[in-house]
Design an enzyme around this catalytic site. Structure first.
Site, PDB file in Angstrom:
ATOM      1  N   ASP A 406      79.662  54.848  73.992  1.00 31.64           N
ATOM      2  CA  ASP A 406      79.786  55.519  75.166  1.00 31.64           C
ATOM      3  C   ASP A 406      80.519  56.738  74.965  1.00 31.64           C
ATOM      4  OD1 ASP A 406      80.657  56.395  77.670  1.00 31.64           O
ATOM      5  OD2 ASP A 406      81.575  54.478  78.362  1.00 31.64           O
ATOM      6  N   HIS A 407      79.451  57.832  75.182  1.00 27.57           N
ATOM      7  CA  HIS A 407      79.967  59.212  75.080  1.00 27.57           C
ATOM      8  C   HIS A 407      81.141  59.780  75.652  1.00 27.57           C
ATOM      9  CE1 HIS A 407      79.297  62.731  72.725  1.00 27.57           C
ATOM     10  NE2 HIS A 407      78.085  62.676  72.647  1.00 27.57           N
ATOM     11  N   ARG A 408      81.598  59.116  76.660  1.00 21.03           N
ATOM     12  CA  ARG A 408      82.711  59.437  77.603  1.00 21.03           C
ATOM     13  C   ARG A 408      83.996  59.693  76.654  1.00 21.03           C
ATOM     14  NH1 ARG A 408      82.167  55.762  82.676  1.00 21.03           N
ATOM     15  NH2 ARG A 408      81.718  54.293  81.134  1.00 21.03           N
TER      16      ARG A 408
END
Length: 434
Positions: A406-408
């Site tokens: 998850d790039h967050r």
């Protein structure tokens, strides 16, 4: 004194659960903590245990029936009590002579719940107040769970026309399904709330039901809802790497030749995931709406394609377990998943998930993150491959893995550091025995 066994809240977000089967029968003696029934939630089949000792006097729900959390499903008599105590309890629950439904025990005795449906819409009401006759005769009260009432309302069916096969003539979901099947009308689906559909995406109506259609289970709906939401809400990015497996496979063969507990390649992978988080603790986090939460333990979910559907039980504190302990826990989960005996707590939490399709010959794939986790590792098969080593081409056993992040909360460099630590642990497998 006589007591009512009620449908427990088997998960935090469940308002109801389906009774799969009874583990006891009327007249059975039970002790506190004994398993008495199996219920199906969105994630697994869960045992219901008795909270007091006694004798099962009456079962109030049938297998296949959806029961609202908190509603009574059985009456248990204490030692020395007779039928009178059971009848008195049924009356206090609204299931005695007045025959009030257990799905609405607080409704007034003299009148049905107020009709809140729009004018002209079919509503569930007592037979005495409706114009159409009841299949069971005049004056029949209508007993049905809120779920069945809603499904009937959505399908445009009056419950007066549905013969009930449940306790006290209650209309259960299968009664409605049978009636609709006879009229070739599909039962309205009850999926979990889905993320809003972008305006640019065309939405098509569901196809008409056909013979041979397999209805969605609660578990399949939960899987579909969670993974769809993950792809819509979690910005995935993917990192792939090839891992030399020669040393690990040789070590595994040595261990299995000398130990009574056999270990699998996947057991090594689960341990290597934990080692990678020890080396890169910044990646062991959870994304929350207002913060990134560092996790204090390393708990790895293992994807299992069981006969009951996809489940991801959690092996907890993997960094503190020996390799053989990991193997025993995973094997136990696989066995209980096939039997539908995983507990709710087995499926909750987890820092990261591993999905291994290598045993099916799949060489490479990418997987969808299981929210609220921030990563999943897709593992392919070990394949004999020519590699260049000190200027010479030599055979090697190589496994391809792809990590979805998850790039967050996870940036590319952080994900790459984690994957490098994972590969190093597998290529130096003796470190996993420490």
């Amino acid at each position: 004194m006589a007591s009512a066994l009620r449908m427990p809240g088997v998960s935090a977000d469940s308002e109801e659960a389906v009774l799969v089967e009874w583990s006891v029968s009327t007249g059975a003696s039970i002790g506190e903590g004994d398993a008495v029934a199996v219920v199906e939630t969105e994630k697994a089949n869960v045992d219901i245990v008795a909270d007091a000792a006694g004798t099962v006097w009456r079962l109030l729900a049938e297998p296949g029936e959806s029961v609202v959390v908190g509603n009574p499903i059985a009456v248990v008599l204490a030692a020395g009590e007779g039928d009178g105590a059971g009848e008195a309890l049924l009356t206090s629950l609204g299931l005695g002579e007045d025959e009030k439904t257990a799905s609405d025990p607080d409704a007034p005795d003299s009148a049905p719940a107020p009709d809140t449906a729009p004018a002209g819409e079919p509503v569930a009401a007592p037979a005495s107040s409706a114009s159409a006759p009841s299949p069971a005769g005049e004056g029949r009260r209508l007993f049905a769970s809120p779920l069945v009432r809603r499904l009937a309302h959505e399908a445009g069916v009056s419950l007066e026309s549905v013969p009930g096969s449940g306790p006290h003539g209650r209309v259960v979901k299968r009664d409605l399904e049978k009636l609709l099947a006879a009229s070739a009308t599909p039962l309205p689906s009850t999926p979990p709330p889905a993320a809003p559909t972008p305006a640019s995406v065309a939405v098509t109506e569901a196809a008409p039901a056909e013979e041979g259609d397999i209805p969605h289970t609660r578990m399949r709906r939960a899987i579909a809802g969670a993974l769809t939401a993950s792809k819509q809400q979690s910005p995935h990015f993917y990192l792939s790497r090839s891992v030399r497996m020669d040393a690990l496979l040789d070590l595994r063969a040595t261990i299995n030749a000398a130990s009574t507990t056999r270990v699998s390649v996947n057991d090594f992978i689960v341990k290597a995931i934990a080692d990678a988080f020890v080396a890169v603790p910044e990646a062991n986090v959870m994304w929350l709406p207002d913060a990134v939460r560092p996790l204090s333990s390393i708990d790895v979910s293992v994807a299992i394609g069981s006969e009951k559907g996809l489940v991801t039980p959690v092996v907890r504190d993997v960094d503190r377990l020996r390799l053989t302990e990991v193997s025993k826990r995973v094997r136990d989960y696989v066995a209980r998943a096939d039997e539908g005996r995983l507990r709710q707590e087995d499926l909750e939490g987890g820092s990261f998930t591993v999905s291994n399709l290598g045993m099916f010959g799949v060489e490479e794939f990418s997987a969808i993150i299981n929210p609220p986790q921030v990563g999943i590792l897709a593992v392919g098969a070990v394949v004999e491959t020519p590699v260049v080593e000190q200027g010479r081409i030599v055979p090697a056993r190589v496994m391809k893995v792809t990590a979805s992040f998850d790039h967050r909360p996870i940036d590319g460099v952080l994900g790459a550091r984690w994957l490098a630590a994972f590969a190093a642990a597998l290529e130096n497998p003796y470190t996993l025995l420490a």
